[in-house]
Design a protein around this motif. Sequence first.
Motif, PDB file in Angstrom:
ATOM      1  N   VAL A   5       0.828  -1.191   0.000  1.00 48.52           N
ATOM      2  CA  VAL A   5       0.000   0.000   0.000  1.00 48.52           C
ATOM      3  C   VAL A   5       0.862   1.240   0.000  1.00 48.52           C
ATOM      4  CG1 VAL A   5      -1.865  -1.122   1.256  1.00 48.52           C
ATOM      5  CG2 VAL A   5      -0.126   0.056   2.523  1.00 48.52           C
ATOM      6  N   VAL A   6       0.327   2.317  -0.524  1.00 48.92           N
ATOM      7  CA  VAL A   6       0.938   3.630  -0.425  1.00 48.92           C
ATOM      8  C   VAL A   6       0.174   4.408   0.627  1.00 48.92           C
ATOM      9  CG1 VAL A   6       1.426   5.774  -1.627  1.00 48.92           C
ATOM     10  CG2 VAL A   6       1.631   3.610  -2.822  1.00 48.92           C
ATOM     11  N   LEU A   7       0.875   4.922   1.610  1.00 48.18           N
ATOM     12  CA  LEU A   7       0.226   5.555   2.745  1.00 48.18           C
ATOM     13  C   LEU A   7       0.398   7.053   2.727  1.00 48.18           C
ATOM     14  CD1 LEU A   7       1.161   3.150   5.625  1.00 48.18           C
ATOM     15  CD2 LEU A   7      -0.901   3.216   4.258  1.00 48.18           C
ATOM     16  N   LYS A   8      -0.549   7.715   3.346  1.00 46.58           N
ATOM     17  CA  LYS A   8      -0.507   9.164   3.455  1.00 46.58           C
ATOM     18  C   LYS A   8      -0.378   9.561   4.907  1.00 46.58           C
ATOM     19  CE  LYS A   8      -2.918  13.215   1.842  1.00 46.58           C
ATOM     20  NZ  LYS A   8      -1.876  14.012   2.287  1.00 46.58           N
ATOM     21  N   ARG A   9       0.515  10.488   5.171  1.00 47.01           N
ATOM     22  CA  ARG A   9       0.793  10.906   6.525  1.00 47.01           C
ATOM     23  C   ARG A   9      -0.348  11.739   7.093  1.00 47.01           C
ATOM     24  NH1 ARG A   9       2.238  15.407   9.247  1.00 47.01           N
ATOM     25  NH2 ARG A   9       3.625  15.135  11.006  1.00 47.01           N
ATOM     26  N   SER A  10      -0.283  11.884   8.435  1.00 46.58           N
ATOM     27  CA  SER A  10      -1.268  12.696   9.120  1.00 46.58           C
ATOM     28  C   SER A  10      -1.242  14.117   8.610  1.00 46.58           C
ATOM     29  CB  SER A  10      -0.991  12.685  10.616  1.00 46.58           C
ATOM     30  OG  SER A  10       0.299  13.202  10.876  1.00 46.58           O
ATOM     31  N   GLY A  11      -2.350  14.785   8.796  1.00 47.11           N
ATOM     32  CA  GLY A  11      -2.495  16.164   8.380  1.00 47.11           C
ATOM     33  C   GLY A  11      -3.889  16.605   8.770  1.00 47.11           C
ATOM     34  N   LEU A 102     -14.438   5.580   8.591  1.00 53.46           N
ATOM     35  CA  LEU A 102     -13.528   4.886   9.499  1.00 53.46           C
ATOM     36  C   LEU A 102     -13.947   4.998  10.956  1.00 53.46           C
ATOM     37  CD1 LEU A 102     -10.112   6.068   8.028  1.00 53.46           C
ATOM     38  CD2 LEU A 102     -11.073   3.767   7.855  1.00 53.46           C
ATOM     39  N   LYS A 103     -14.603   6.100  11.308  1.00 50.78           N
ATOM     40  CA  LYS A 103     -14.974   6.389  12.696  1.00 50.78           C
ATOM     41  C   LYS A 103     -13.741   6.545  13.585  1.00 50.78           C
ATOM     42  CE  LYS A 103     -19.314   3.877  12.105  1.00 50.78           C
ATOM     43  NZ  LYS A 103     -20.036   5.066  11.669  1.00 50.78           N
ATOM     44  N   ARG A 104     -12.658   7.012  12.992  1.00 52.44           N
ATOM     45  CA  ARG A 104     -11.446   7.362  13.730  1.00 52.44           C
ATOM     46  C   ARG A 104     -10.652   8.335  12.860  1.00 52.44           C
ATOM     47  NH1 ARG A 104     -10.432   1.939  11.949  1.00 52.44           N
ATOM     48  NH2 ARG A 104      -8.567   1.740  10.633  1.00 52.44           N
ATOM     49  N   PRO A 105      -9.714   9.088  13.453  1.00 48.29           N
ATOM     50  CA  PRO A 105      -9.038  10.136  12.688  1.00 48.29           C
ATOM     51  C   PRO A 105      -8.028   9.625  11.674  1.00 48.29           C
ATOM     52  CG  PRO A 105      -8.181  10.041  14.923  1.00 48.29           C
ATOM     53  CD  PRO A 105      -9.371   9.139  14.888  1.00 48.29           C
ATOM     54  N   TYR A 106      -7.417   8.462  11.923  1.00 52.87           N
ATOM     55  CA  TYR A 106      -6.403   7.927  11.021  1.00 52.87           C
ATOM     56  C   TYR A 106      -6.743   6.502  10.648  1.00 52.87           C
ATOM     57  CZ  TYR A 106      -3.771  11.930  12.762  1.00 52.87           C
ATOM     58  OH  TYR A 106      -3.385  13.193  13.110  1.00 52.87           O
ATOM     59  N   VAL A 107      -6.302   6.108   9.473  1.00 46.63           N
ATOM     60  CA  VAL A 107      -6.551   4.735   9.053  1.00 46.63           C
ATOM     61  C   VAL A 107      -5.476   3.799   9.590  1.00 46.63           C
ATOM     62  CG1 VAL A 107      -5.443   5.118   6.791  1.00 46.63           C
ATOM     63  CG2 VAL A 107      -7.030   3.213   7.098  1.00 46.63           C
ATOM     64  N   VAL A 108      -4.231   4.245   9.611  1.00 51.22           N
ATOM     65  CA  VAL A 108      -3.144   3.473  10.219  1.00 51.22           C
ATOM     66  C   VAL A 108      -2.149   4.432  10.843  1.00 51.22           C
ATOM     67  CG1 VAL A 108      -3.285   1.470   8.670  1.00 51.22           C
ATOM     68  CG2 VAL A 108      -1.809   3.377   8.061  1.00 51.22           C
ATOM     69  N   TRP A 109      -1.225   3.858  11.622  1.00 49.61           N
ATOM     70  CA  TRP A 109      -0.114   4.610  12.202  1.00 49.61           C
ATOM     71  C   TRP A 109       1.184   3.934  11.768  1.00 49.61           C
ATOM     72  CZ3 TRP A 109      -4.852   4.188  14.197  1.00 49.61           C
ATOM     73  CH2 TRP A 109      -5.447   5.333  14.751  1.00 49.61           C
ATOM     74  N   ASN A 110       2.129   4.725  11.260  1.00 57.73           N
ATOM     75  CA  ASN A 110       3.415   4.213  10.791  1.00 57.73           C
ATOM     76  C   ASN A 110       4.478   4.365  11.874  1.00 57.73           C
ATOM     77  OD1 ASN A 110       2.641   3.407   8.290  1.00 57.73           O
ATOM     78  ND2 ASN A 110       3.380   5.227   7.224  1.00 57.73           N
ATOM     79  N   VAL A 111       5.346   3.376  11.975  1.00 58.44           N
ATOM     80  CA  VAL A 111       6.455   3.404  12.926  1.00 58.44           C
ATOM     81  C   VAL A 111       7.773   3.347  12.153  1.00 58.44           C
ATOM     82  CG1 VAL A 111       7.570   2.256  14.877  1.00 58.44           C
ATOM     83  CG2 VAL A 111       5.067   2.253  14.685  1.00 58.44           C
ATOM     84  N   PHE A 112       8.586   4.398  12.306  1.00 53.79           N
ATOM     85  CA  PHE A 112       9.916   4.493  11.694  1.00 53.79           C
ATOM     86  C   PHE A 112      10.969   4.301  12.779  1.00 53.79           C
ATOM     87  CE2 PHE A 112       7.009   7.217   9.430  1.00 53.79           C
ATOM     88  CZ  PHE A 112       7.329   7.091   8.102  1.00 53.79           C
ATOM     89  N   ALA A 113      12.121   3.738  12.410  1.00 53.07           N
ATOM     90  CA  ALA A 113      13.201   3.563  13.388  1.00 53.07           C
ATOM     91  C   ALA A 113      14.550   3.621  12.691  1.00 53.07           C
ATOM     92  CB  ALA A 113      13.049   2.244  14.136  1.00 53.07           C
ATOM     93  N   THR A 114      15.531   4.175  13.402  1.00 47.15           N
ATOM     94  CA  THR A 114      16.924   4.184  12.956  1.00 47.15           C
ATOM     95  C   THR A 114      17.810   3.918  14.171  1.00 47.15           C
ATOM     96  OG1 THR A 114      17.401   6.515  13.441  1.00 47.15           O
ATOM     97  CG2 THR A 114      16.388   6.030  11.293  1.00 47.15           C
ATOM     98  N   PRO A 115      19.054   3.515  13.960  1.00 49.07           N
ATOM     99  CA  PRO A 115      20.000   3.500  15.077  1.00 49.07           C
ATOM    100  C   PRO A 115      20.181   4.908  15.638  1.00 49.07           C
ATOM    101  CG  PRO A 115      20.825   2.209  13.230  1.00 49.07           C
ATOM    102  CD  PRO A 115      19.627   2.958  12.718  1.00 49.07           C
ATOM    103  N   GLU A 116      20.643   4.996  16.860  1.00 52.66           N
ATOM    104  CA  GLU A 116      20.810   6.291  17.518  1.00 52.66           C
ATOM    105  C   GLU A 116      21.789   7.185  16.774  1.00 52.66           C
ATOM    106  OE1 GLU A 116      22.166   8.083  21.880  1.00 52.66           O
ATOM    107  OE2 GLU A 116      22.716   6.051  21.277  1.00 52.66           O
ATOM    108  N   VAL A 159       6.557   7.910  15.309  1.00 56.13           N
ATOM    109  CA  VAL A 159       5.236   7.368  14.976  1.00 56.13           C
ATOM    110  C   VAL A 159       4.427   8.467  14.294  1.00 56.13           C
ATOM    111  CG1 VAL A 159       3.117   6.333  15.854  1.00 56.13           C
ATOM    112  CG2 VAL A 159       5.317   5.799  16.936  1.00 56.13           C
ATOM    113  N   SER A 160       3.830   8.130  13.152  1.00 56.61           N
ATOM    114  CA  SER A 160       3.089   9.115  12.372  1.00 56.61           C
ATOM    115  C   SER A 160       1.719   8.572  11.996  1.00 56.61           C
ATOM    116  CB  SER A 160       3.876   9.449  11.098  1.00 56.61           C
ATOM    117  OG  SER A 160       3.126  10.280  10.235  1.00 56.61           O
ATOM    118  N   GLY A 161       0.661   9.326  12.292  1.00 56.45           N
ATOM    119  CA  GLY A 161      -0.682   8.955  11.871  1.00 56.45           C
ATOM    120  C   GLY A 161      -0.849   9.113  10.376  1.00 56.45           C
ATOM    121  N   VAL A 162      -1.634   8.239   9.771  1.00 52.49           N
ATOM    122  CA  VAL A 162      -1.815   8.194   8.315  1.00 52.49           C
ATOM    123  C   VAL A 162      -3.293   8.324   7.988  1.00 52.49           C
ATOM    124  CG1 VAL A 162      -1.553   6.730   6.258  1.00 52.49           C
ATOM    125  CG2 VAL A 162       0.239   6.785   7.994  1.00 52.49           C
TER     126      VAL A 162
END
Length: 360
Positions: A5-11, A102-116, A159-162
């Motif tokens: 899927v292609v996701l769209k960030r919160s806004g 959807l009955k909620r503000p976002y359809v999914v939430w994305n989690v990004f991670a990198t080393p410190e 973490v970013s809402g989509v």
Amino acid sequence: MDLFVVLKRSGPGPLDRVFRHLVPLLGIIALSGCSSLGYYGQLAEGQWQLLRARQPVDQVIANPATPAKLRERLAHAEQARLFASQHLKLPDNRSYRLYTDLKRPYVVWNVFATPELSLQPVTHCFPIAGCVAYRGYYQQGAARGAAALLREQGLDVYVSGVEAYSTLGWFDDPILSSMAAWGDERLATLIFHELAHQRFYVKDDTEFNESYANFVEQEGTRQWRVARGLAPVGADDSEQREQFTRLILASRERLQAIYAGPLDDAHKRMAKQAEFERLRGEYKQVRDSQWNGDKRYDAWIYAPLNNAKLLPFGLYDQWVPAFAALFREVNGDWARFYERVEQLGRLPADERKAALQRLM
């Protein structure tokens, strides 16, 4: 098979285009070869719930209980949807001719991670979509739980809402209630962009895919405005977005140099925080001297910063000028343009990049 899927960030907000077109995987049918059954299970359940809630847009519009503003917004979206197929030669299917509340503000939430002390993303690899830099969760609590586990490993996490996504043609994608507050034109540009992905998509080449779809979005929007007798979009917003992106990219390059340099880890951590403060200072200077104090990016820049938060910048517009040149070469013929895009997409990655550089 796996579905992506292609996701769209919160806004909504001025950073939407930066984050909008990210590509996590939706493993719905076959889970073979993957140990994260729980993760795939929540994706399958979330997608199934979304599909079950779809309604044809014309029925939603005809329903007297539908709020007038939503009815108007959907009617406009359907005009843009028709224009996409008839004039932009994009797929003529049921995608974006359906609606889901959807009955909620976002359809999914994305989690990004990198080393410190690295900007290299933690990636997740799948058979069809290839490797991607994040995971999506249909429940905010699950996303926060995953983020907490990653932080315990010493990683930088974001973490970013989509608000919206497309399954690239695997399903008939609906217009989502999370998109209902968008302006009419913003909704139309999403339709153009996501249908471009349905028209053609290359595994493991985010820069190619998103630059191509961004060009279709931009040129499609220009033609859509012309068709309705509207003036061209003003350049101020896009210029501010580009300036902000350049600030982030310059900061990211400096961070790369810090992490690759000779300092020990303790001093790298200090230099990292100093760099974030430098970025905020440069942003404030540009905001106050060139944008008349416009604070649209304040919430993002003054919230906690880390490596993971910088990941999406600079990936999605790199080759737009190359696709614009290609469009000129075919004299604005959309069918020929897509043929040439497909020819580029079938090249080996190195040859494809070289061809795009020549077009630039």
